[in-house]
Enzyme design. Structure first.
Site, PDB file in Angstrom:
ATOM      1  N   LYS A  29      52.688  82.576 -26.165  1.00 10.57           N
ATOM      2  CA  LYS A  29      52.151  83.619 -24.354  1.00 10.57           C
ATOM      3  C   LYS A  29      53.456  84.427 -24.740  1.00 10.57           C
ATOM      4  O   LYS A  29      54.763  83.835 -24.618  1.00 10.57           O
ATOM      5  CB  LYS A  29      51.814  82.630 -23.194  1.00 10.57           C
ATOM      6  CG  LYS A  29      51.611  83.749 -22.177  1.00 10.57           C
ATOM      7  CD  LYS A  29      51.545  82.785 -20.761  1.00 10.57           C
ATOM      8  CE  LYS A  29      52.024  81.807 -20.165  1.00 10.57           C
ATOM      9  NZ  LYS A  29      53.050  82.443 -19.167  1.00 10.57           N
ATOM     10  N   ASP A  58      51.407  88.321 -21.031  1.00  6.10           N
ATOM     11  CA  ASP A  58      51.177  87.280 -20.003  1.00  6.10           C
ATOM     12  C   ASP A  58      51.096  88.761 -19.320  1.00  6.10           C
ATOM     13  O   ASP A  58      52.237  88.393 -18.432  1.00  6.10           O
ATOM     14  CB  ASP A  58      51.358  85.997 -20.119  1.00  6.10           C
ATOM     15  CG  ASP A  58      50.922  85.319 -18.261  1.00  6.10           C
ATOM     16  OD1 ASP A  58      49.878  86.283 -17.342  1.00  6.10           O
ATOM     17  OD2 ASP A  58      51.527  84.380 -17.482  1.00  6.10           O
ATOM     18  N   LYS A  60      49.996  89.940 -15.999  1.00  2.00           N
ATOM     19  CA  LYS A  60      49.244  90.103 -15.047  1.00  2.00           C
ATOM     20  C   LYS A  60      49.373  92.148 -14.463  1.00  2.00           C
ATOM     21  O   LYS A  60      49.410  92.170 -13.951  1.00  2.00           O
ATOM     22  CB  LYS A  60      49.560  89.410 -14.233  1.00  2.00           C
ATOM     23  CG  LYS A  60      49.847  87.939 -14.760  1.00  2.00           C
ATOM     24  CD  LYS A  60      50.281  87.044 -13.366  1.00  2.00           C
ATOM     25  CE  LYS A  60      50.124  86.003 -14.070  1.00  2.00           C
ATOM     26  NZ  LYS A  60      51.411  85.255 -14.816  1.00  2.00           N
ATOM     27  N   ASP A 108      46.804  97.378 -10.798  1.00  2.15           N
ATOM     28  CA  ASP A 108      47.145  98.987  -9.838  1.00  2.15           C
ATOM     29  C   ASP A 108      45.936  99.556  -9.406  1.00  2.15           C
ATOM     30  O   ASP A 108      44.813  98.635  -9.971  1.00  2.15           O
ATOM     31  CB  ASP A 108      48.411  99.452 -11.367  1.00  2.15           C
ATOM     32  CG  ASP A 108      49.589 100.501 -10.633  1.00  2.15           C
ATOM     33  OD1 ASP A 108      49.106 101.390  -9.640  1.00  2.15           O
ATOM     34  OD2 ASP A 108      50.730 100.444 -11.187  1.00  2.15           O
ATOM     35  N   THR A 156      48.837  80.226  -8.194  1.00  2.67           N
ATOM     36  CA  THR A 156      49.026  79.163  -7.056  1.00  2.67           C
ATOM     37  C   THR A 156      50.155  78.411  -6.537  1.00  2.67           C
ATOM     38  O   THR A 156      50.704  77.571  -5.714  1.00  2.67           O
ATOM     39  CB  THR A 156      48.951  77.888  -8.488  1.00  2.67           C
ATOM     40  OG1 THR A 156      49.872  78.730  -9.192  1.00  2.67           O
ATOM     41  CG2 THR A 156      47.647  77.492  -9.427  1.00  2.67           C
ATOM     42  N   ARG A 169      57.231  73.796 -21.879  1.00  4.84           N
ATOM     43  CA  ARG A 169      58.303  72.593 -22.329  1.00  4.84           C
ATOM     44  C   ARG A 169      57.440  71.995 -22.472  1.00  4.84           C
ATOM     45  O   ARG A 169      58.596  71.113 -23.954  1.00  4.84           O
ATOM     46  CB  ARG A 169      58.433  72.895 -20.398  1.00  4.84           C
ATOM     47  CG  ARG A 169      59.549  73.778 -20.905  1.00  4.84           C
ATOM     48  CD  ARG A 169      59.832  73.815 -18.863  1.00  4.84           C
ATOM     49  NE  ARG A 169      58.452  73.693 -18.437  1.00  4.84           N
ATOM     50  CZ  ARG A 169      58.686  73.509 -17.121  1.00  4.84           C
ATOM     51  NH1 ARG A 169      59.456  73.740 -16.434  1.00  4.84           N
ATOM     52  NH2 ARG A 169      57.619  74.131 -16.084  1.00  4.84           N
TER      53      ARG A 169
HETATM   54  O1  C5P Z   1      56.187  74.585 -19.464  1.00  9.85           O
HETATM   55  P1  C5P Z   1      55.193  74.539 -17.864  1.00  9.85           P
HETATM   56  O2  C5P Z   1      53.957  73.937 -19.612  1.00  9.85           O
HETATM   57  O3  C5P Z   1      54.825  74.538 -17.579  1.00  9.85           O
HETATM   58  O4  C5P Z   1      54.064  76.201 -18.497  1.00  9.85           O
HETATM   59  C1  C5P Z   1      53.610  77.220 -18.013  1.00  9.85           C
HETATM   60  C2  C5P Z   1      52.812  78.229 -17.874  1.00  9.85           C
HETATM   61  O5  C5P Z   1      52.068  78.461 -17.436  1.00  9.85           O
HETATM   62  C3  C5P Z   1      54.932  79.041 -17.680  1.00  9.85           C
HETATM   63  O6  C5P Z   1      54.442  79.677 -18.480  1.00  9.85           O
HETATM   64  C4  C5P Z   1      54.127  79.098 -16.098  1.00  9.85           C
HETATM   65  O7  C5P Z   1      55.121  80.144 -15.904  1.00  9.85           O
HETATM   66  C5  C5P Z   1      52.606  79.346 -16.175  1.00  9.85           C
HETATM   67  N1  C5P Z   1      51.530  79.612 -15.566  1.00  9.85           N
HETATM   68  C6  C5P Z   1      51.817  77.934 -14.773  1.00  9.85           C
HETATM   69  N2  C5P Z   1      51.242  78.230 -13.570  1.00  9.85           N
HETATM   70  C7  C5P Z   1      49.923  79.459 -13.715  1.00  9.85           C
HETATM   71  C8  C5P Z   1      49.877  80.555 -13.748  1.00  9.85           C
HETATM   72  C9  C5P Z   1      50.457  80.138 -15.053  1.00  9.85           C
HETATM   73  O8  C5P Z   1      52.101  77.162 -15.130  1.00  9.85           O
HETATM   74  N3  C5P Z   1      49.072  78.585 -12.179  1.00  9.85           N
END
Ligand code: C5P
Length: 239
Positions: A37, A64, A66, A69, A123, A213
């Site tokens: 992503k 990603d 998003k 517009d 979220t 992560r």
């Molecule tokens: O490192 P981690 O697993 O927390 O990363 C999750 C990814 O998903 C990040 O790029 C974060 O911005 C994205 N994301 C999220 N929650 C959401 C929408 C997107 O964690 N509701």
């Protein structure tokens, strides 16, 4: 440009500020079967060349960005994103019916374009924050409303948290649920609040898991992908 598709339902979030760091992790993921992503930070810093570099590594890309517009502008942005060879792209469902339909039409209604996914309610927005912007509704009710609109406009699915999977999958088995907030058993929760394990999220209907992560900070990222894949109850693919 032919679209690369992942063998696994795992999308690794390349949350980096520059191409050097992102490509170091991407090289470690080569051949693992996952997608990656690319979000606003990395794309804004590096531009379309990051997609070309990831393509050379044969990694499918969820771009990603998003988009949100007026319909004509979003249609053009989706067309441009499709032209970069992205496997999956997204827009905000709250852009409304005309914007969603224009996005859909811009990249074709057939199966040759990228998957087109919508974000429902961020979220980071809880009930008081939604009320502050004039939406006096429960977040879950708004998610359902926007997911239904997204499906009606012919998009491929939505991004949703593990908690919203039941509502989204009730709209149709083939309507895709792309789910962040996923943590393998025993890994750090980081700043995620409501989490599910990969196996639980897939059992609840997730079609693709967005994981950052726990994979990007693993000593051997490809091994982390393989371990998560092995934990899944049954893998649905996008062929
Ligand atoms: O490192 P981690 O697993 O927390 O990363 C999750 C990814 O998903 C990040 O790029 C974060 O911005 C994205 N994301 C999220 N929650 C959401 C929408 C997107 O964690 N509701």
């Amino acid at each position: 440009m032919a679209i690369l598709t992942p063998a696994l339902p795992i999308i690794v979030a390349l949350d980096y500020a520059n191409a050097t760091d992102a490509l170091a992790t991407a090289r470690a993921l080569r051949g693992s079967g996952c997608a990656v992503k690319v979000g606003k930070e990395l794309f804004t810093a590096e531009g379309p060349s990051i997609l070309a570099a990831l393509r050379e590594l044969e990694l499918p890309v969820f771009l990603d960005l998003k988009f949100h517009d007026i319909p004509n502008t979003v249609a053009g942005a989706c067309r441009a994103a499709a032209g970069l060879g992205a496997w999956m792209i997204n827009v905000h469902a709250s852009g409304g019916r005309d914007m969603l339909s224009a996005a859909r039409d811009a990249i074709g209604g057939d199966r040759h374009g990228p998957l087109l996914i919508a974000v429902t309610v961020l979220t980071s927005l809880d009930r008081p924050r939604l009320a502050e912007v004039g939406l006096d509704v429960e977040p879950a009710a708004q998610v359902e409303r926007l997911a239904r609109l997204t499906r009606d406009c012919g998009l491929d699915g939505v991004v949703c948290s593990p908690q919203e999977l039941a509502v989204v999958k009730a709209l149709g088995h083939d309507f895709l649920a792309v789910t962040p907030g996923v943590r393998p058993p025993g890994s750090a929760q980081d700043d995620q609040q409501r989490i599910a394990t990969p196996a639980a999220a897939v059992s609840a209907g997730a079609d693709y898991l967005v994981i950052g992560r726990p994979i990007t900070r693993a000593p051997v990222p490809a091994e982390a992908v393989a371990a998560i894949a092995a934990s899944l109850p049954g893998i649905r693919r996008q062929d």
